[in-house]
Design a protein around this motif. Sequence first.
Motif, PDB file in Angstrom:
ATOM      1  N   LEU A 647       0.545   3.103  -5.479  1.00 13.76           N
ATOM      2  CA  LEU A 647       1.241   4.395  -5.447  1.00 13.76           C
ATOM      3  C   LEU A 647       2.195   4.524  -6.632  1.00 13.76           C
ATOM      4  CD1 LEU A 647       1.807   7.006  -3.848  1.00 13.76           C
ATOM      5  CD2 LEU A 647       3.566   5.729  -2.603  1.00 13.76           C
ATOM      6  N   ILE A 648       2.949   3.448  -6.896  1.00 13.53           N
ATOM      7  CA  ILE A 648       3.929   3.490  -7.981  1.00 13.53           C
ATOM      8  C   ILE A 648       3.230   3.552  -9.342  1.00 13.53           C
ATOM      9  CG2 ILE A 648       5.748   2.150  -9.106  1.00 13.53           C
ATOM     10  CD1 ILE A 648       6.541   1.149  -6.342  1.00 13.53           C
ATOM     11  N   SER A 649       2.068   2.868  -9.469  1.00  9.13           N
ATOM     12  CA  SER A 649       1.374   2.814 -10.764  1.00  9.13           C
ATOM     13  C   SER A 649       0.372   3.930 -10.939  1.00  9.13           C
ATOM     14  CB  SER A 649       0.638   1.454 -10.875  1.00  9.13           C
ATOM     15  OG  SER A 649       1.527   0.393 -10.690  1.00  9.13           O
ATOM     16  N   LYS A 650       0.343   4.925 -10.046  1.00  5.75           N
ATOM     17  CA  LYS A 650      -0.698   5.943 -10.051  1.00  5.75           C
ATOM     18  C   LYS A 650      -0.751   6.729 -11.359  1.00  5.75           C
ATOM     19  CE  LYS A 650      -2.693   9.403  -6.963  1.00  5.75           C
ATOM     20  NZ  LYS A 650      -2.540  10.115  -5.680  1.00  5.75           N
ATOM     21  N   TYR A 653      -3.287   5.278 -13.995  1.00  6.28           N
ATOM     22  CA  TYR A 653      -4.733   5.291 -13.831  1.00  6.28           C
ATOM     23  C   TYR A 653      -5.281   6.605 -13.285  1.00  6.28           C
ATOM     24  CZ  TYR A 653      -3.682   4.396  -8.883  1.00  6.28           C
ATOM     25  OH  TYR A 653      -3.209   4.466  -7.615  1.00  6.28           O
ATOM     26  N   LYS A 654      -4.416   7.501 -12.846  1.00  2.00           N
ATOM     27  CA  LYS A 654      -4.862   8.724 -12.167  1.00  2.00           C
ATOM     28  C   LYS A 654      -5.770   9.555 -13.086  1.00  2.00           C
ATOM     29  CE  LYS A 654      -3.061  12.765  -9.715  1.00  2.00           C
ATOM     30  NZ  LYS A 654      -1.839  13.495  -9.294  1.00  2.00           N
ATOM     31  N   GLY A 655      -6.914   9.927 -12.541  1.00  4.98           N
ATOM     32  CA  GLY A 655      -7.823  10.825 -13.243  1.00  4.98           C
ATOM     33  C   GLY A 655      -8.826  10.136 -14.130  1.00  4.98           C
ATOM     34  N   ARG A 656      -8.676   8.840 -14.455  1.00  6.69           N
ATOM     35  CA  ARG A 656      -9.626   8.189 -15.353  1.00  6.69           C
ATOM     36  C   ARG A 656     -10.122   6.830 -14.838  1.00  6.69           C
ATOM     37  NH1 ARG A 656      -7.720   4.248 -18.824  1.00  6.69           N
ATOM     38  NH2 ARG A 656      -5.488   3.774 -18.619  1.00  6.69           N
ATOM     39  N   VAL A 657      -9.393   6.222 -13.903  1.00 10.11           N
ATOM     40  CA  VAL A 657      -9.776   4.897 -13.404  1.00 10.11           C
ATOM     41  C   VAL A 657      -9.995   4.991 -11.900  1.00 10.11           C
ATOM     42  CG1 VAL A 657      -9.105   2.496 -13.104  1.00 10.11           C
ATOM     43  CG2 VAL A 657      -8.482   3.706 -15.205  1.00 10.11           C
ATOM     44  N   GLN A 658     -11.167   4.527 -11.455  1.00  9.14           N
ATOM     45  CA  GLN A 658     -11.484   4.532 -10.029  1.00  9.14           C
ATOM     46  C   GLN A 658     -10.955   3.243  -9.395  1.00  9.14           C
ATOM     47  OE1 GLN A 658     -15.641   4.427  -9.173  1.00  9.14           O
ATOM     48  NE2 GLN A 658     -15.384   4.568  -6.952  1.00  9.14           N
ATOM     49  N   ILE A 659     -10.245   3.371  -8.267  1.00  8.46           N
ATOM     50  CA  ILE A 659      -9.715   2.215  -7.546  1.00  8.46           C
ATOM     51  C   ILE A 659     -10.682   1.875  -6.409  1.00  8.46           C
ATOM     52  CG2 ILE A 659      -7.786   1.267  -6.258  1.00  8.46           C
ATOM     53  CD1 ILE A 659      -7.156   1.828  -9.164  1.00  8.46           C
ATOM     54  N   ILE A 660     -11.217   0.643  -6.436  1.00 10.15           N
ATOM     55  CA  ILE A 660     -12.149   0.178  -5.396  1.00 10.15           C
ATOM     56  C   ILE A 660     -11.421  -0.882  -4.569  1.00 10.15           C
ATOM     57  CG2 ILE A 660     -14.371  -0.910  -4.937  1.00 10.15           C
ATOM     58  CD1 ILE A 660     -15.225   0.032  -7.755  1.00 10.15           C
ATOM     59  N   LYS A 661     -11.346  -0.676  -3.264  1.00  7.76           N
ATOM     60  CA  LYS A 661     -10.635  -1.610  -2.379  1.00  7.76           C
ATOM     61  C   LYS A 661     -11.635  -2.284  -1.454  1.00  7.76           C
ATOM     62  CE  LYS A 661      -6.791   1.675  -2.249  1.00  7.76           C
ATOM     63  NZ  LYS A 661      -5.986   2.540  -1.368  1.00  7.76           N
ATOM     64  N   ALA A 688      -4.421  -3.989 -16.149  1.00 10.41           N
ATOM     65  CA  ALA A 688      -5.838  -3.609 -16.009  1.00 10.41           C
ATOM     66  C   ALA A 688      -6.057  -2.185 -16.508  1.00 10.41           C
ATOM     67  CB  ALA A 688      -6.261  -3.749 -14.552  1.00 10.41           C
ATOM     68  N   SER A 689      -5.149  -1.278 -16.191  1.00  6.45           N
ATOM     69  CA  SER A 689      -5.282   0.109 -16.655  1.00  6.45           C
ATOM     70  C   SER A 689      -5.214   0.189 -18.168  1.00  6.45           C
ATOM     71  CB  SER A 689      -4.170   0.968 -16.036  1.00  6.45           C
ATOM     72  OG  SER A 689      -4.232   0.961 -14.629  1.00  6.45           O
ATOM     73  N   ASP A 690      -4.291  -0.583 -18.780  1.00  5.47           N
ATOM     74  CA  ASP A 690      -4.167  -0.569 -20.239  1.00  5.47           C
ATOM     75  C   ASP A 690      -5.400  -1.157 -20.909  1.00  5.47           C
ATOM     76  OD1 ASP A 690      -1.680   0.552 -19.992  1.00  5.47           O
ATOM     77  OD2 ASP A 690      -0.605  -1.364 -20.140  1.00  5.47           O
ATOM     78  N   ALA A 691      -6.083  -2.112 -20.220  1.00  6.36           N
ATOM     79  CA  ALA A 691      -7.256  -2.749 -20.822  1.00  6.36           C
ATOM     80  C   ALA A 691      -8.475  -1.851 -20.787  1.00  6.36           C
ATOM     81  CB  ALA A 691      -7.554  -4.069 -20.097  1.00  6.36           C
ATOM     82  N   ILE A 692      -8.436  -0.770 -19.990  1.00  7.24           N
ATOM     83  CA  ILE A 692      -9.597   0.152 -19.870  1.00  7.24           C
ATOM     84  C   ILE A 692      -9.380   1.327 -20.817  1.00  7.24           C
ATOM     85  CG2 ILE A 692     -10.858   1.664 -18.313  1.00  7.24           C
ATOM     86  CD1 ILE A 692      -9.991  -0.181 -16.013  1.00  7.24           C
TER      87      ILE A 692
END
Length: 791
Positions: A647-650, A653-661, A688-692
């Motif tokens: 939630l805090i890091s949204k 990654y919002k809009g470009r990275v899919q989160i799979i749980k 992880a977001s910065d690496a994508i």
Amino acid sequence: MNLPHSKSRYLLLFTLAFMLLGSMCLAQNRNERDRERINTLLSNAKTSLNRSNLSTSLNQAQAALDLAEKNEDVQKSWEAKNLIGEVYLTQNDFQKAIHIFLEMSMQAEKVNNYSVSANGYLSLANIYSHMGAFTKANETYAIAYDQFNKIDYELGMIEVKAAASLNHLTANNLKNALASYKTLLALAEKDNLAYFKLIAHDGLLEVYQKTKDNRKGIATGKAYLSLIETEGGSEQMAANAHNRMAALYLNTGENDKAIESLQQAESIGQTGQAGNKILAHTYELFSKAYDALGNKAESNRYRNQFNSLDRRLPAEASYHTDDLEEAETLARELEKTSRAIITEEQLAKEADEKNKREEILKDEIARLKSLEHEALVGNRELGHTALEAEYIHQDLMVAQHEFESTERQAEILRYKESLVRHQLELKVAEEEKLILQQQAEISEKRQQIYLIIGGAFLLIAIILGVEYVRIRKLNKLLKSQQDTIHQRNVELEISNSTIMEKNAKLHKAHEELKRTQANLIQAEKMSALGMLTAGIAHEVNNPISFVSNGLQILDENISETFDTLSTFEQIIQLNDIDEIKSNYNIHKSENQSVSVLKKDTADLLEDVKFGATRITEIVDGLRIFSRKDEKKFKKAQLSDIIESALLISKSKYKGRVQIIKEYGNNIPSIDCYPGQLNQIFINLIGNASDAIEGEGWIKIMLQNIDNKYVRAIVQDSGSGMTEDVKKKIFEPLYTTKESGKGTGLGLSITTDIIKTHRGHIDVRSKVGVGTAFILTLQVDLMKGKNQESDS
């Protein structure tokens, strides 16, 4: 001077020297072969004894003893006799065991070989203690201690003190046992002897258990277990110590601690390292502990295990006599009998040797008389030779008298040498008789002897001169080396001072580095806080927009509603029904009926509620992130912590990275500092977001490992890392990000947090494929960590 004759003599001398050297080498090789044969026999005898093949062991040890005595090897003779005594002791043949060690001690003591005699008396004392003759054993231990003291052999004295301490403990003489074990511990600590320190702690723990001095026993037990761990004590020692600690805890009513100690002992016993006897004792104490706790089911279970195991235990042999007085009497009678037999054998042996000496003397006297007679019947008088023969005869008579009065073997050997010398003198007399007939040859030989002696003196003088010069050179060299060493010492002192100064500077630099590191960590926290603030500002903006827009439209709708109601109110007052319908139709066309207006109002309210809910979630995430860790671990679900971090890091990654749980089933709560783990996952998700670059995915998995560990995996589809980068990512200040976008402290702080949680972090990465960080955390750390915090 006859040179060829001289050369033949030199050749003869060289031949004799070569033959002597060859015989010495052959004798040395024969001794080495014999020593190897003795070692092989002793090794085989020990193996046979361990396998309870007593007859074979006895024969092999006896063969080793015979060969050792033949070669006059005192050490190997003692080893062989000691092994023979062990076989007799295993056979319960106390008479033979006592006899062999007593004979060994008496013979060694007679020639002042106190090392062998002390070891013999030590073995004797152990036999008496094994029989139950504890008083006799104490007396013999004292003799062995005095023998070792005469040669100042401190290790032997410590070994005697350890055996005597065990004798007091076996005799249940607890007061003397306590004092003796304390003395043993002081001696062992003085010389840093780990084995005897373990023996002393084990004995003290047993004494305190028997005297029920529980507090001292518990303190000694803790020190004993620590010593076993550091000095490499056996598994059997550790299991036995845990059992004794459990018994002491039961005495103090600390039943939970008793069960903990017993669990340790059971764990060791089930590996087969401690033995069934100790494991049976563990089960017996388990039953008592659960009886004290009122848990009858567990008590009966362990009692059944004890009974089942006890039936499989072999019968324990005991060599102790029930009546201690009878044991004392038996031990003293056996020693008395052996001492009488040994004394009688020694007297018989000395008498036999005396008879042999007398026969030798008689033979030599007869030979001398025969030689004297032959000398007197010749045509010429021997003169001085006959007088020498008479002196020799008188010397032999004196020697005979001295041989009859002496009883020591050393004097006998000296007189034998005297006889050989007299025989040689008689032979010289015969040669002188022949020399008188060949005067010219004798004169030549004298000249040769003079030349040889002169040459020898000259050679000795040359050697002494060369040695003198060499020694002077060595003295000068030694003095030069001493000066050099002195200079090196001065330089070393200067170097030590320099090193101390550098150490002080390094210490100061280390303190500065620690302060700098603390500042950098604080800077990382501030950077994370800035990122957090930006994320919150972004995330809170949307729900606030929902609320603002919804409230504006809601205000307009409510105004229209009130206007309509006012109109209806006016029309009702005028009682004009047609006008009411007309106005109703007008408002219906403008607002699409009241029902539509009501629905729009409800939808707006839902948007307002959704915005308020989002604000609550963001505030909760902020609360988890910013929460100060308490001193104790708390139970928490990793899934909740991860959701807060997402939630805090949204905003990243919002809009470009899919989160799979992929959260596994039955994931247990873990003991942790939630705020610190939240920071870890914020760092990992952010990295992880910065690496994508562009679009991608981040997969977060949770796995339950035997309800003991929880594994969390954060995997991304980013660019991956090379091996060189992967080796450096956990180093402080190392970063692959552009200047101003990273401090290089995130993964370093993550590592410290994982160490605080006693966990493990690993990284797998492949260039062009992606990276996965694997965290393994323990489930149950609450108890151990709280105890550390309290202490």
